[in-house]
Design an enzyme around this catalytic site. Sequence first.
Site, PDB file in Angstrom:
ATOM      1  CB  CYS A  47      -0.898   0.054   1.227  1.00 22.71           C
ATOM      2  SG  CYS A  47      -1.979  -1.355   1.415  1.00 22.71           S
ATOM      3  CG  HIS A  57      -0.976   3.480   4.567  1.00 19.27           C
ATOM      4  ND1 HIS A  57      -0.968   2.180   4.160  1.00 19.27           N
ATOM      5  CD2 HIS A  57      -0.261   3.512   5.721  1.00 19.27           C
ATOM      6  CE1 HIS A  57      -0.289   1.441   5.017  1.00 19.27           C
ATOM      7  NE2 HIS A  57       0.143   2.237   5.976  1.00 19.27           N
TER       8      HIS A  57
END
Length: 593
Positions: A85, A141
């Site tokens: 990610c 993130h």
Amino acid sequence: MTNNSHTMHTNLWNSHQLWIVVLLTYSVFTDAQTNNRPNIVIILADDLGVDDISFRGSNQFLTPNIDALAYSGVILKNLYTPAMCTPSRSALLTGKYPIHTGMQHYVIKNEEPWGLPLDETTIAQIFKQHGYYTSLIGKWHQGMSSKTYTPTKRGFDRHFGYLGSHVDYYDQTQVPTPKNLSRGHDFRDNLAVSRQYIGSYVTDVLTEAATKLISEHDVTKQPLFLLLSQLAPHSGNEDDPLQAPSEEIEKFAYIKDNERRTYAAMVSKLDQSVASVIDALAQKNILNNTIIVFLSDNGGPTRGMHSTTASNYPLKGQKNSPWEGGIRSSGAIWSPLLENLGTVWKQQLYIADLLPTLAAAANIPLDTQQLKLDGLNLWSALKYGYDAVEREIVHNIDDIYNYVSYGKGKWKLINGTINNGLYDVWMGARNNASNDFDFDPRAAAYEEVIMNTTVWQQLAGGALVQRNVNITKLREEAAIYCLMANASQGVACEPLSEPCLFDIDVDPCEQNNLYPAMSGGKVVQELQKRVAHFRETAHAPNNKPLDMNSNPALHDGEWGCWEDADETDGVAARMPFSVRAVLWACALLIFTF
Ligand SMILES: *[C@@H]1O[C@H](CO)[C@@H](O)[C@H](O)[C@H]1NC(C)=O
Ligand SMILES: *[C@@H]1O[C@H](CO)[C@@H](O)[C@H](O)[C@H]1NC(C)=O
Ligand SMILES: *[C@@H]1O[C@H](CO)[C@@H](O)[C@H](O)[C@H]1NC(C)=O
Ligand SMILES: *[C@@H]1O[C@H](CO)[C@@H](O)[C@H](O)[C@H]1NC(C)=O
Ligand SMILES: *[C@@H]1O[C@H](CO)[C@@H](O)[C@H](O)[C@H]1NC(C)=O
Ligand SMILES: *[C@@H]1O[C@H](CO)[C@@H](O)[C@H](O)[C@H]1NC(C)=O
Ligand SMILES: *[C@@H]1O[C@H](CO)[C@@H](O)[C@H](O)[C@H]1NC(C)=O
């Protein structure tokens, strides 16, 4: 003398007039351009397996809306991303390899005080500078320890969602890594903590925020750049990893495995989200000037940490690995600006290519020297549907895990692996003659199901696009075919003892290792030279150890922004770009006179 000074004065006056003309022309020109610029909507799935959508041929559970988008648009057959990610999103945001921004190793944990380096320019900054309203709905993130790392400080006019890696689908909390820290909540509306969604299914919450934004935003004033970064189908916390509304799970009662059944429901909610977003664009009457991109940030985790039963069939490996199962994304793009809708595009492309490619689509000039992009502008090739380049992609050089994964054209070189090779196998499955696998009853009338979706009617059926599409043919073209039916008949690859080489064109499943046969040759030498070159250009990993001050117990039960929790935001930073631009123009005029 007098004459001369008069001439000089006239020239000076003329140059002032010229300035005004230049400024006016520039603003009129940019306004006109801004009005015509396409809206950009990127829908990013999280940890979606390559075979967890049905447009590549799976009939286990259908994703009719995503498939309808894919068949009416251009299927990105060979789209690559980093394998996790944080690195993947950094590449999307910066147009650079994670090795060039220090984002190459693992991910940012909620407790860690680091993020995408502040001197990196993001895709949001670029689009914002060129008149777009930039919004991130969902996952970030890219750093959360201080406000300076968060989306609204990195070019997004708006952020609605969570800052960390994942949250519980219903209460938007995350369990801490060290067990002695407390569980924390992570959901915000811009920087303000937002607890009003506790109890609501987060896929729906994000979808509603996206459709509301689309319906309320005035694109005639500012074109829209929307990154809808869904949680789905990433796992929730370890205590309840697979979560979906029970009525959704019911729809997949024919799936025998409990976990896979819930996972199918999670993907189904994602599929419905895609339909809702497209419907909002249709209701707003702006599909005719919108580019929609759908993709996953990386391959699916079938086993181990955060595993969801995701399937990367028929590829080898999974998320967080050097193999195709970690780095191939099932993606598609649709826009009436494309000339080759209803096709499968075979050009290899990399998630970092989206920045320069979408900028080109929006007529945004980029200073590629200054930005040091690794991504390529493939807009023209995409628009007309030709293969433009033998794409070179540094999948990763991770000197902490000790592995290299690198591709150039059909060649792929792997050296080392992660987890000691525990998951270096083929983990997905499909129906075959000898098993009694799950079969979505809707698959019996697959084409009809696709054509019955509103997505199909809006994207393929309307006046926007006129052509005949053979769905069955596209589905066959989008499928991935292995070199051999039985992988153990190929030459084995032992990446911990020596590098492996694959011809991905004919062997996308990485079954037949060509390194033993070709190790002394020119191909391998060239590839190794390139890897050595890239290793020299690499930025040291930014990873930092856990900071116990992140403990949500110290911050009202919230994750994030613990380093500057009490600071207020500056006024200047909040001023819209247009206001700042006018102020700059005034300053410039005063200075010139
Ligand atoms: C949690 O444990 C770590 C060591 O394992 C320690 O450094 C830290 O201070 C502890 N934190 C709390 C809040 O007890
Ligand atoms: C899109 O459609 C709207 C409404 O029909 C129209 O006003 C607009 O000019 C169209 N834009 C483009 C780029 O075709
Ligand atoms: C493969 O990786 C190992 C371990 O990092 C390293 O010692 C070796 O030199 C690499 N081999 C090649 C050919 O790059
Ligand atoms: C058929 O599928 C089953 C279950 O996934 C698998 O174990 C078996 O190896 C497959 N057989 C063939 C011939 O692919
Ligand atoms: C497609 O829609 C038509 C009209 O609503 C309906 O009769 C038909 O059953 C639908 N087909 C499928 C496969 O759902
Ligand atoms: C669509 O493609 C499939 C597979 O290539 C083919 O069998 C079928 O005849 C095609 N259908 C039409 C209507 O052309
Ligand atoms: C695959 O090949 C291996 C090695 O030749 C053999 O032992 C195995 O039985 C084969 N498996 C299948 C399902 O054919």
